[in-house]
Structures are given as structure tokens and as C-alpha cells.
Motif scaffolding. Structure first.
Motif, short mmCIF file in Angstrom:
data_model
loop_
_atom_site.label_atom_id
_atom_site.label_comp_id
_atom_site.label_asym_id
_atom_site.label_seq_id
_atom_site.Cartn_x
_atom_site.Cartn_y
_atom_site.Cartn_z
N ASP A 221 -0.68 5.45 -8.87
CA ASP A 221 -0.14 6.29 -7.81
C ASP A 221 -0.34 5.49 -6.53
O ASP A 221 -1.45 5.40 -6.02
CB ASP A 221 -0.91 7.61 -7.76
CG ASP A 221 -0.28 8.62 -6.83
OD1 ASP A 221 0.20 8.22 -5.76
OD2 ASP A 221 -0.30 9.81 -7.18
N VAL A 222 0.72 4.86 -6.04
CA VAL A 222 0.58 3.90 -4.95
C VAL A 222 1.74 4.04 -3.96
O VAL A 222 2.82 4.49 -4.32
CB VAL A 222 0.49 2.46 -5.51
CG1 VAL A 222 1.78 2.03 -6.15
CG2 VAL A 222 0.05 1.47 -4.48
N GLU A 223 1.46 3.67 -2.72
CA GLU A 223 2.48 3.68 -1.68
C GLU A 223 2.72 2.27 -1.18
O GLU A 223 1.85 1.41 -1.29
CB GLU A 223 2.04 4.55 -0.49
CG GLU A 223 2.04 6.02 -0.78
CD GLU A 223 1.82 6.85 0.47
OE1 GLU A 223 1.38 6.30 1.50
OE2 GLU A 223 2.10 8.06 0.41
N TRP A 224 3.90 2.07 -0.63
CA TRP A 224 4.18 0.83 0.08
C TRP A 224 5.23 1.08 1.14
O TRP A 224 5.89 2.10 1.15
CB TRP A 224 4.58 -0.30 -0.85
CG TRP A 224 5.94 -0.24 -1.46
CD1 TRP A 224 7.09 -0.76 -0.94
CD2 TRP A 224 6.30 0.37 -2.69
NE1 TRP A 224 8.14 -0.52 -1.78
CE2 TRP A 224 7.67 0.17 -2.87
CE3 TRP A 224 5.59 1.04 -3.67
CZ2 TRP A 224 8.36 0.63 -3.98
CZ3 TRP A 224 6.27 1.50 -4.77
CH2 TRP A 224 7.63 1.29 -4.92
N ILE A 225 5.35 0.11 2.02
CA ILE A 225 6.34 0.16 3.09
C ILE A 225 7.28 -1.02 2.91
O ILE A 225 6.82 -2.16 2.72
CB ILE A 225 5.67 0.09 4.47
CG1 ILE A 225 4.67 1.22 4.58
CG2 ILE A 225 6.69 0.01 5.57
CD1 ILE A 225 4.65 2.06 5.76
N SER A 226 8.55 -0.76 2.94
CA SER A 226 9.57 -1.80 2.91
C SER A 226 10.32 -1.76 4.22
O SER A 226 10.63 -0.69 4.74
CB SER A 226 10.57 -1.58 1.77
OG SER A 226 10.02 -1.96 0.54
N ILE A 227 10.62 -2.94 4.74
CA ILE A 227 11.46 -3.06 5.93
C ILE A 227 12.67 -3.89 5.55
O ILE A 227 12.54 -5.03 5.08
CB ILE A 227 10.70 -3.71 7.11
CG1 ILE A 227 9.48 -2.87 7.46
CG2 ILE A 227 11.64 -3.87 8.31
CD1 ILE A 227 8.59 -3.49 8.51
N ARG B 155 8.89 4.31 3.74
CA ARG B 155 7.60 4.48 3.07
C ARG B 155 7.90 5.10 1.72
O ARG B 155 8.53 6.16 1.63
CB ARG B 155 6.66 5.37 3.87
CG ARG B 155 5.28 5.51 3.23
CD ARG B 155 4.29 6.22 4.13
NE ARG B 155 4.69 7.58 4.44
CZ ARG B 155 4.39 8.65 3.71
NH1 ARG B 155 3.68 8.53 2.59
NH2 ARG B 155 4.79 9.85 4.07
N LEU B 156 7.46 4.41 0.67
CA LEU B 156 7.77 4.81 -0.70
C LEU B 156 6.49 5.18 -1.45
O LEU B 156 5.41 4.67 -1.14
CB LEU B 156 8.47 3.66 -1.43
CG LEU B 156 9.82 3.29 -0.83
CD1 LEU B 156 10.04 1.80 -0.89
CD2 LEU B 156 10.91 4.04 -1.53
N HIS B 157 6.66 6.03 -2.44
CA HIS B 157 5.55 6.47 -3.28
C HIS B 157 5.96 6.22 -4.72
O HIS B 157 7.04 6.62 -5.14
CB HIS B 157 5.31 7.96 -3.01
CG HIS B 157 4.19 8.52 -3.81
ND1 HIS B 157 4.32 9.67 -4.53
CD2 HIS B 157 2.92 8.11 -4.00
CE1 HIS B 157 3.18 9.95 -5.12
NE2 HIS B 157 2.32 9.01 -4.83
N MET B 158 5.11 5.54 -5.48
CA MET B 158 5.41 5.22 -6.88
C MET B 158 4.32 5.79 -7.77
O MET B 158 3.14 5.68 -7.47
CB MET B 158 5.48 3.71 -7.08
CG MET B 158 5.98 3.25 -8.45
SD MET B 158 4.78 3.07 -9.79
CE MET B 158 3.73 1.76 -9.27
N THR B 159 4.75 6.40 -8.86
CA THR B 159 3.84 6.83 -9.90
C THR B 159 4.30 6.23 -11.22
O THR B 159 5.49 5.94 -11.40
CB THR B 159 3.79 8.37 -10.03
OG1 THR B 159 5.10 8.85 -10.30
CG2 THR B 159 3.24 9.03 -8.76
N GLY B 160 3.37 6.04 -12.10
CA GLY B 160 3.71 5.52 -13.42
C GLY B 160 2.45 5.37 -14.25
O GLY B 160 1.33 5.48 -13.74
N THR B 161 2.65 5.11 -15.53
CA THR B 161 1.54 4.93 -16.46
C THR B 161 1.66 3.54 -17.07
O THR B 161 2.74 3.15 -17.54
CB THR B 161 1.58 6.00 -17.57
OG1 THR B 161 1.74 7.27 -16.96
CG2 THR B 161 0.30 5.98 -18.38
N ASN B 162 0.56 2.81 -17.07
CA ASN B 162 0.55 1.43 -17.55
C ASN B 162 0.51 1.42 -19.08
O ASN B 162 -0.49 1.09 -19.70
CB ASN B 162 -0.66 0.71 -16.95
CG ASN B 162 -0.67 -0.77 -17.26
OD1 ASN B 162 0.32 -1.32 -17.69
ND2 ASN B 162 -1.80 -1.39 -17.05
#
Length: 140
Positions: free
Chosen positions: A99-105, A75-82
Motif C-alpha cells: 500500500d504505497v503512494e507516489w507523485i508523478s509530474i 498523487r497516486l495510491h497503489m495497492t497490491g499483493t506480492n
């Protein structure tokens, strides 16, 4: 084996985060397939470049990692500015924060990644970028 696989996935995520795409070549098998872009590593590298182009300050952190057998879930968390010059999913740069999360398998074989799947909160990201209205009930 699970701990070794987790170590490889950590290296993968660190390489993405450091924008060290050349390091990925040693971590992925030649027959690698991603279900988020097709066969081979190039679609992932291209998507990463688009993401960095839209979010130059993009930063990801590993929040959780679980391994069993040949699979590692992260489970990852990404932040950034467009603020970049490239649009993201059709949304031009607008200085909105993401500010978003995703899951990678990941599935590994012989210490290399052979398969990847991911699920991201794209709706939440698009709301943060202002492309989709957020909150409240739908109009009557």
C-alpha cells in the motif's frame, strides 16, 4: 490548456491501470524522456510489466491532480499483493500486501507527454514487503 493536459494524464493513468500499454503509444511523444528510466516509453512499459508480474492484483487510483502551464502533478495510491512469479526490487513473492503512494509530474506538449518524473515511498514499500525492518528506534 491545463484541463486538456489533465485529461491526457488521466488517460495515461487509466491505460497503465488497465494494462493497456498499446494505448500509451498515442499519448506519449516520440521524444519522451522519463527521469525514472531513460529515453522512450519502453523502459516504462518494461517496469510496468515487472510490477504487474510481482503484483498481479496491482491497482492504482488518482488521489490528487494539479495542473499549471505544461505540467501536471498527480498523487497516486497503489495497492497490491506480492503473489506474482517475478521478484520486485530483489524481493521474491511472499504474499505481503503493498500500500504505497507516489507523485508523478508530467510535462506535455501538443497534447502528448514529453517528460515524466516520479517520487515513490520505496522505503515504505520495502518495509511492507519485509525486505527492511520497520518501526522502532535503531538498536543502541
Amino acid at each position: 490548456m491545463s484541463e486538456q493536459n489533465k485529461a491526457v494524464v488521466r488517460q495515461v493513468e487509466e491505460a497503465w491501470n488497465a494494462d493497456n500499454l498499446d494505448a500509451l503509444d498515442d499519448l506519449f511523444a516520440p521524444d519522451f524522456v522519463t527521469h525514472a528510466g531513460g529515453p522512450g516509453l519502453e523502459p516504462g512499459k518494461n517496469m510496468h510489466q515487472l510490477s504487474k508480474g510481482a503484483f498481479p492484483d496491482r491497482r492504482t487510483t488518482i488521489e490528487e491532480m494539479v495542473a499549471e502551464g505544461d505540467k501536471v502533478a498527480v498523487r497516486l495510491h497503489m495497492t497490491g499483493t506480492n503473489t506474482g512469479g517475478l521478484p520486485w526490487l530483489g524481493v521474491p513473492a511472499n504474499n505481503n500486501k503493498a500500500d504505497v503512494e507516489w507523485i508523478s509530474i508530467y510535462r506535455l506538449r501538443d497534447g502528448k507527454v514529453v517528460e515524466h518524473r516520479a517520487v515513490m515511498d520505496v522505503m515504505g514499500l520495502m518495509q511492507q514487503l519485509g525486505a527492511i525492518p520497520s518501526g522502532g528506534p535503531p538498536p543502541a
